[in-house]
Write a protein that holds these residues in place. Structure first.
Motif, short mmCIF file in Angstrom:
data_model
loop_
_atom_site.label_atom_id
_atom_site.label_comp_id
_atom_site.label_asym_id
_atom_site.label_seq_id
_atom_site.Cartn_x
_atom_site.Cartn_y
_atom_site.Cartn_z
N GLU A 71 -13.83 46.25 34.24
CA GLU A 71 -14.58 46.79 35.38
C GLU A 71 -16.08 46.54 35.24
OE1 GLU A 71 -13.61 50.98 35.69
OE2 GLU A 71 -11.49 50.45 35.91
N THR A 72 -16.59 46.69 34.03
CA THR A 72 -18.02 46.52 33.82
C THR A 72 -18.37 45.06 33.49
OG1 THR A 72 -17.69 47.11 31.50
CG2 THR A 72 -18.34 48.86 32.99
N GLN A 73 -17.37 44.21 33.53
CA GLN A 73 -17.56 42.78 33.29
C GLN A 73 -18.06 42.44 31.90
OE1 GLN A 73 -19.22 40.61 36.62
NE2 GLN A 73 -18.53 42.16 38.06
N LEU A 74 -17.75 43.33 30.97
CA LEU A 74 -18.06 43.05 29.58
C LEU A 74 -17.01 42.10 29.04
CD1 LEU A 74 -20.28 44.25 27.81
CD2 LEU A 74 -18.71 46.04 27.10
N VAL A 75 -15.83 42.17 29.65
CA VAL A 75 -14.69 41.39 29.22
C VAL A 75 -14.07 40.72 30.44
CG1 VAL A 75 -12.29 41.74 28.50
CG2 VAL A 75 -14.15 42.66 27.10
N THR A 76 -13.54 39.53 30.24
CA THR A 76 -12.91 38.78 31.33
C THR A 76 -11.41 38.69 31.10
OG1 THR A 76 -14.89 37.44 31.54
CG2 THR A 76 -12.90 36.57 32.54
N PRO A 77 -10.63 39.03 32.12
CA PRO A 77 -9.19 38.89 32.00
C PRO A 77 -8.74 37.55 32.56
CG PRO A 77 -9.68 40.12 33.98
CD PRO A 77 -11.00 39.67 33.41
N SER A 78 -7.71 36.98 31.97
CA SER A 78 -7.09 35.78 32.52
C SER A 78 -5.63 36.09 32.80
CB SER A 78 -7.18 34.62 31.54
OG SER A 78 -8.51 34.29 31.29
N TYR A 79 -5.15 35.66 33.96
CA TYR A 79 -3.79 35.93 34.36
C TYR A 79 -3.02 34.62 34.35
CZ TYR A 79 -6.18 40.07 35.98
OH TYR A 79 -6.96 41.19 36.04
N PHE A 80 -2.47 34.28 33.21
CA PHE A 80 -1.79 33.00 33.12
C PHE A 80 -0.42 33.06 33.74
CE2 PHE A 80 -4.96 32.63 29.85
CZ PHE A 80 -5.41 31.35 30.05
N GLU A 81 0.30 34.11 33.46
CA GLU A 81 1.64 34.26 33.98
C GLU A 81 1.86 35.74 34.23
OE1 GLU A 81 4.55 32.47 31.56
OE2 GLU A 81 3.35 30.68 31.21
N LYS A 82 2.99 35.98 34.83
CA LYS A 82 3.43 37.35 35.05
C LYS A 82 3.40 38.04 33.69
CE LYS A 82 7.01 36.28 36.65
NZ LYS A 82 8.07 35.63 37.41
N GLU A 83 2.93 39.26 33.64
CA GLU A 83 2.98 39.99 32.38
C GLU A 83 2.30 39.24 31.25
OE1 GLU A 83 4.32 43.09 32.04
OE2 GLU A 83 4.76 43.05 34.18
N MET A 84 1.23 38.53 31.56
CA MET A 84 0.51 37.86 30.49
C MET A 84 -0.96 37.87 30.84
SD MET A 84 1.24 34.14 28.87
CE MET A 84 0.38 33.58 27.39
N LEU A 86 -4.65 38.17 29.44
CA LEU A 86 -5.37 37.95 28.20
C LEU A 86 -6.85 38.25 28.40
CD1 LEU A 86 -3.69 34.62 27.05
CD2 LEU A 86 -2.99 36.98 26.60
N PHE A 87 -7.45 38.86 27.37
CA PHE A 87 -8.83 39.31 27.49
C PHE A 87 -9.74 38.56 26.53
CE2 PHE A 87 -5.90 42.69 28.52
CZ PHE A 87 -6.42 43.22 29.69
N GLU A 88 -10.96 38.44 26.95
CA GLU A 88 -11.96 37.70 26.20
C GLU A 88 -13.33 38.31 26.46
OE1 GLU A 88 -11.72 32.89 25.77
OE2 GLU A 88 -11.94 33.83 27.71
N PHE A 89 -14.19 38.26 25.46
CA PHE A 89 -15.55 38.73 25.69
C PHE A 89 -16.20 37.83 26.73
CE2 PHE A 89 -20.11 38.97 24.81
CZ PHE A 89 -20.28 40.33 25.02
N ASN A 90 -16.88 38.42 27.67
CA ASN A 90 -17.50 37.65 28.74
C ASN A 90 -18.92 37.24 28.39
OD1 ASN A 90 -18.32 36.60 31.22
ND2 ASN A 90 -18.81 38.64 32.03
N ASP A 91 -19.04 36.04 27.86
CA ASP A 91 -20.35 35.52 27.49
C ASP A 91 -20.79 34.49 28.53
OD1 ASP A 91 -22.56 34.35 26.46
OD2 ASP A 91 -21.72 33.96 24.48
N PRO A 92 -21.73 34.88 29.40
CA PRO A 92 -22.14 33.99 30.49
C PRO A 92 -22.71 32.66 29.98
CG PRO A 92 -23.10 36.19 30.73
CD PRO A 92 -22.50 36.12 29.37
N HIS A 93 -23.17 32.65 28.73
CA HIS A 93 -23.73 31.41 28.19
C HIS A 93 -22.65 30.45 27.69
CE1 HIS A 93 -27.71 32.96 28.64
NE2 HIS A 93 -27.40 34.03 27.93
N HIS A 94 -21.41 30.95 27.65
CA HIS A 94 -20.33 30.07 27.23
C HIS A 94 -19.20 30.07 28.24
CE1 HIS A 94 -22.62 30.50 23.53
NE2 HIS A 94 -22.10 29.34 23.17
N HIS A 95 -19.59 29.92 29.49
CA HIS A 95 -18.63 29.83 30.57
C HIS A 95 -17.62 28.73 30.28
CE1 HIS A 95 -17.27 30.18 34.69
NE2 HIS A 95 -17.27 28.86 34.77
#
Lengths: 146, 146
Positions: A71-84, A86-95
DNA sequence: ACTAAAAATGCAAATGAGTTGCAAATATAT
DNA sequence: ATATATTTGCAACTCATTTGCATTTTTAGT
């Protein structure tokens, strides 16, 4: 000595990040953010829970924290598949973006960001049968005054 | 008269599509494909089930059919959020992407396909706070001989 | 620091989209 | 037309994620 100093730096960095997002400073939050800063995922909620030192917190807390981080965009979720998710730290310098193998599900990442360039660079890496999913998320005109 | 003719055309088209993918011709499959050809989604599995004439088939059958359609690339899934998989007929001649409003969840689509062009075109449409998710799916080198 | 109010956590129970097993029905191939 | 293979319906199940509530921790004010 060096490692204590390093940990203090992590602590400071992590607290800074949480304060920036106006989230209160709690042990589970600090541990999760530190993990995501140290190891570059993307990781599922379960993987994150398992990577935390035993008894850091309940699995429910991991879910709750991750939701807040997204919600606060500290972390970015990726939705690869149903029920999958994945989270990652959201570093704008490493898009960057990911490619997942349909078969073994291994995830690789790359830093190109123009579609045709990307496809070429992925083909060079040996991927075949490449498809992509591109979704945009924003606030529509109608919702901007609510 | 005209509508009967039209329905016959749908029937033919749908059967052709299923045969192309080597899927056997069953009532639920025909109905689902026809729906996705007639109405342009993306729709959730539940929406599809509800849009089908009553007693066309069980909801489980909708899930099973959609999974097969995705496997055979007759249908494309979009993963906007956790627990929000939306399906659409995969028409290679109308390649497009979506934008979802974070707040009202309304989905709009557009046909541009270069990132910077897209962002500009979305901004013109009145969207604010635009983020995107781009994921690639392919078969990695290691999996190509298995 | 100390204390009250607010927020976060743990635990147990609930939720709900999607899946699975199996017998009956339907489709395909010969 | 018949045998074989595939698909469907139903009911039960799965499992990641969410929720309610009592307890603990954090924050903000004095």
């Amino acid at each position: 000595m060096a490692s204590i100093k390093k940990d203090i730096n992590w602590e400071t960095k992590v607290i800074e990040l949480l304060k920036e997002k106006k989230l209160s400073i709690t042990v589970p939050r600090k541990m999760i953010i530190r993990l995501l800063l140290k190891e570059h995922g993307p990781f599922s909620a379960e993987e994150i829970y398992n990577k935390l030192p035993k008894n850091t917190c309940d699995q429910v807390t991991v879910y709750r924290c991750l939701n807040q981080f997204v919600e606060t965009q500290l972390v970015t979720p990726s939705y690869f598949e149903k029920e999958m998710v994945l989270f990652e730290f959201n570093d704008p310098h490493h898009h960057h973006h990911h490619i997942i193998c349909k078969i073994c599900k291994k995830i690789d990442s790359f830093h190109d960001c123009i579609l045709n360039k990307i496809e070429t660079s992925l083909a060079k890496k040996g991927y075949k049968d490449i498809q992509h999913r591109l979704e945009f998320i924003g606030v529509c005109g109608a919702c901007q005054n609510s």
